[in-house]
Design a protein around this motif. Structure first.
Motif, PDB file in Angstrom:
ATOM      1  N   LYS A 111       7.111  13.015 -38.741  1.00  0.00           N
ATOM      2  CA  LYS A 111       7.806  13.415 -39.958  1.00  0.00           C
ATOM      3  C   LYS A 111       6.955  13.090 -41.184  1.00  0.00           C
ATOM      4  CE  LYS A 111      11.308  14.281 -42.779  1.00  0.00           C
ATOM      5  NZ  LYS A 111      11.789  15.656 -43.058  1.00  0.00           N
ATOM      6  N   ALA A 112       6.365  11.898 -41.203  1.00  0.00           N
ATOM      7  CA  ALA A 112       5.523  11.496 -42.331  1.00  0.00           C
ATOM      8  C   ALA A 112       4.287  12.389 -42.444  1.00  0.00           C
ATOM      9  CB  ALA A 112       5.105  10.040 -42.179  1.00  0.00           C
ATOM     10  N   ALA A 113       3.693  12.743 -41.292  1.00  0.00           N
ATOM     11  CA  ALA A 113       2.520  13.619 -41.304  1.00  0.00           C
ATOM     12  C   ALA A 113       2.878  14.993 -41.854  1.00  0.00           C
ATOM     13  CB  ALA A 113       1.935  13.737 -39.902  1.00  0.00           C
ATOM     14  N   ALA A 114       4.056  15.505 -41.474  1.00  0.00           N
ATOM     15  CA  ALA A 114       4.498  16.802 -41.980  1.00  0.00           C
ATOM     16  C   ALA A 114       4.694  16.764 -43.490  1.00  0.00           C
ATOM     17  CB  ALA A 114       5.799  17.211 -41.285  1.00  0.00           C
ATOM     18  N   GLU A 115       5.254  15.676 -43.986  1.00  0.00           N
ATOM     19  CA  GLU A 115       5.463  15.549 -45.426  1.00  0.00           C
ATOM     20  C   GLU A 115       4.138  15.487 -46.172  1.00  0.00           C
ATOM     21  OE1 GLU A 115       7.925  12.118 -45.575  1.00  0.00           O
ATOM     22  OE2 GLU A 115       9.799  13.241 -45.272  1.00  0.00           O
ATOM     23  N   ARG A 116       3.130  14.846 -45.575  1.00  0.00           N
ATOM     24  CA  ARG A 116       1.799  14.808 -46.213  1.00  0.00           C
ATOM     25  C   ARG A 116       1.189  16.206 -46.249  1.00  0.00           C
ATOM     26  NH1 ARG A 116       1.422   9.845 -43.347  1.00  0.00           N
ATOM     27  NH2 ARG A 116       0.300  10.852 -41.628  1.00  0.00           N
ATOM     28  N   GLN A 117       1.408  16.987 -45.191  1.00  0.00           N
ATOM     29  CA  GLN A 117       0.913  18.364 -45.184  1.00  0.00           C
ATOM     30  C   GLN A 117       1.582  19.183 -46.281  1.00  0.00           C
ATOM     31  OE1 GLN A 117       1.645  19.526 -41.071  1.00  0.00           O
ATOM     32  NE2 GLN A 117      -0.547  19.479 -40.657  1.00  0.00           N
ATOM     33  N   VAL A 118       2.886  18.986 -46.450  1.00  0.00           N
ATOM     34  CA  VAL A 118       3.615  19.692 -47.500  1.00  0.00           C
ATOM     35  C   VAL A 118       3.073  19.321 -48.872  1.00  0.00           C
ATOM     36  CG1 VAL A 118       5.857  19.945 -48.636  1.00  0.00           C
ATOM     37  CG2 VAL A 118       5.710  19.998 -46.148  1.00  0.00           C
ATOM     38  N   ASP A 119       2.809  18.044 -49.082  1.00  0.00           N
ATOM     39  CA  ASP A 119       2.258  17.601 -50.365  1.00  0.00           C
ATOM     40  C   ASP A 119       0.923  18.287 -50.647  1.00  0.00           C
ATOM     41  OD1 ASP A 119       4.405  15.947 -50.775  1.00  0.00           O
ATOM     42  OD2 ASP A 119       3.414  14.143 -50.030  1.00  0.00           O
ATOM     43  N   LEU A 120       0.088  18.415 -49.625  1.00  0.00           N
ATOM     44  CA  LEU A 120      -1.210  19.062 -49.793  1.00  0.00           C
ATOM     45  C   LEU A 120      -1.037  20.540 -50.143  1.00  0.00           C
ATOM     46  CD1 LEU A 120      -4.283  18.916 -49.645  1.00  0.00           C
ATOM     47  CD2 LEU A 120      -4.116  19.345 -47.179  1.00  0.00           C
ATOM     48  N   VAL A 121      -0.127  21.209 -49.448  1.00  0.00           N
ATOM     49  CA  VAL A 121       0.134  22.619 -49.736  1.00  0.00           C
ATOM     50  C   VAL A 121       0.650  22.786 -51.161  1.00  0.00           C
ATOM     51  CG1 VAL A 121       1.614  24.585 -49.156  1.00  0.00           C
ATOM     52  CG2 VAL A 121       0.529  23.271 -47.329  1.00  0.00           C
ATOM     53  N   GLU A 122       1.562  21.917 -51.578  1.00  0.00           N
ATOM     54  CA  GLU A 122       2.127  22.011 -52.917  1.00  0.00           C
ATOM     55  C   GLU A 122       1.063  21.818 -53.992  1.00  0.00           C
ATOM     56  OE1 GLU A 122       5.067  22.921 -54.035  1.00  0.00           O
ATOM     57  OE2 GLU A 122       5.664  23.381 -51.989  1.00  0.00           O
ATOM     58  N   GLN A 123       0.084  20.952 -53.745  1.00  0.00           N
ATOM     59  CA  GLN A 123      -1.000  20.762 -54.711  1.00  0.00           C
ATOM     60  C   GLN A 123      -1.782  22.055 -54.922  1.00  0.00           C
ATOM     61  OE1 GLN A 123      -3.544  17.431 -53.753  1.00  0.00           O
ATOM     62  NE2 GLN A 123      -1.802  16.123 -53.220  1.00  0.00           N
ATOM     63  N   ILE A 124      -1.935  22.823 -53.843  1.00  0.00           N
ATOM     64  CA  ILE A 124      -2.718  24.050 -53.921  1.00  0.00           C
ATOM     65  C   ILE A 124      -1.940  25.172 -54.606  1.00  0.00           C
ATOM     66  CG2 ILE A 124      -3.861  25.838 -52.538  1.00  0.00           C
ATOM     67  CD1 ILE A 124      -4.442  23.664 -50.452  1.00  0.00           C
ATOM     68  N   VAL A 125      -0.649  25.275 -54.302  1.00  0.00           N
ATOM     69  CA  VAL A 125       0.124  26.401 -54.838  1.00  0.00           C
ATOM     70  C   VAL A 125       0.751  26.108 -56.191  1.00  0.00           C
ATOM     71  CG1 VAL A 125       0.634  27.238 -52.517  1.00  0.00           C
ATOM     72  CG2 VAL A 125       2.268  25.739 -53.669  1.00  0.00           C
TER      73      VAL A 125
END
Length: 243
Positions: free
Chosen positions: A186-200
Motif C-alpha cells: 500500500k505504501a509503495a502504491a502511494e509513493r507511485q501515485v505521488d510520483l505520477v502527481e508530480q509529473i501531471v
C-alpha cells in the motif's frame, strides 16, 4: 420467473440471438457495454433474485435473451444513476406489470472540453455485494479498511477498483498473507501515485483546457507503466540466478 422489462426500456446491450446461452456468453455480450462486469457480479445479481436463468439437467445456467436484457438494465441503472438494487428491483417489477417505473433524475455532468471524450461512469457496488464477491465477512472487510487497503466512497459504495483490490487481498490471504503484511504494498502504491502527481501537476495548472484534460489520460498511462515496471522488477528478482 421475474418478468423481463418490455421493449423501450433502453436495453441496448447485445444479447443472444437464438436459444439459451451459457454464463460465459452472457459475460461476452454484456462486456460490450459494461467492460468491468464479471461472472461473480452476474452470480450475485442472480442470488439477489434480479435474474433467474434456467438450469440444464446437469445444473448449468442457461440465460435467455430477456435475462441478458434484465442484467443490462440493472447494470445501467447502477452505472448511470447509482440506484440500489432494492430500487432497481422495484423498477423491474413495475416494468413487468406494464407500469411506468418511478422517474429517475437525469445525472448532472459538466460539459466536456471541446475535442475531449469524457470518461464513462464507473460501475459501483454496495457493501453487501463486495462481501459476496470477495467471499469475506464483515470483520475481515473492516480490518482491510482499517489498514487502508479498501475504502468506500462518501455514499458507502465501492468502485470496481476496490473490488479488484478485495479479490487480490483474498487471493493473497490463501497464502497466509494478512492485511498487516500488505501495508508495504500500500505504501509503495502511494509513493507511485505521488510520483505520477508530480509529473501531471503542471498539466493540471495549464491555461489550455485541452492540456488540462490530457492530465488524466497522462496520469493513467504513467500509472500503467509503473505497474508494468513493478511487475517486471518482481519477476526479475525472482528469476533464478547462476553462481
Amino acid at each position: 420467473m421475474l418478468h423481463t422489462p418490455p421493449g423501450g426500456a433502453d436495453t441496448g446491450t447485445a444479447a443472444a440471438e437464438s436459444g439459451p446461452v451459457s454464463i460465459g456468453a452472457v459475460l461476452q455480450a454484456l462486456r460490450e457495454e459494461f467492460p468491468e462486469v464479471t461472472v461473480s457480479k452476474i452470480r450475485f445479481l442472480e442470488a439477489e433474485g434480479l435474474v433467474e436463468p434456467e438450469r440444464s439437467p446437469s445444473g448449468y445456467r442457461k440465460f435467455r435473451t430477456e435475462d441478458i436484457e434484465r442484467l443490462s438494465y440493472v447494470l445501467r441503472m447502477q452505472r448511470d444513476h447509482y440506484l440500489p438494487l432494492k430500487v432497481i428491483r422495484e423498477h423491474l417489477d413495475a416494468l413487468g406489470r406494464g407500469e411506468r417505473p418511478p422517474a429517475i433524475p437525469a445525472p448532472t455532468r459538466e460539459a466536456p472540453e471541446p475535442g475531449v471524450t469524457p470518461p464513462a461512469p464507473a460501475v459501483r457496488i454496495g457493501r453487501k455485494e463486495l462481501l459476496t464477491v470477495a467471499g469475506i465477512d464483515e470483520a475481515e472487510l473492516a480490518e482491510w479498511e482499517a489498514y487502508g487497503l479498501v475504502a468506500a466512497s462518501a455514499d458507502g459504495a465501492y468502485e470496481l477498483t476496490e473490488v479488484t483490490v478485495a479479490r487480490l487481498v483474498t487471493d493473497l490471504g490463501r497464502f497466509g498473507l494478512e492485511p498487516r503484511h500488505l501495508r508495504a504494498m500500500k505504501a509503495a502504491a502511494e509513493r507511485q501515485v505521488d510520483l505520477v502527481e508530480q509529473i501531471v501537476a503542471p498539466l493540471r495548472r495549464h491555461r489550455d483546457p485541452r492540456t488540462r484534460a490530457r492530465a488524466e489520460s497522462t496520469a493513467q498511462e504513467l500509472a500503467g507503466l509503473s505497474v508494468r515496471l513493478h511487475a517486471a522488477l518482481v519477476q526479475a528478482a525472482l528469476r533464478p540466478r547462476g553462481d
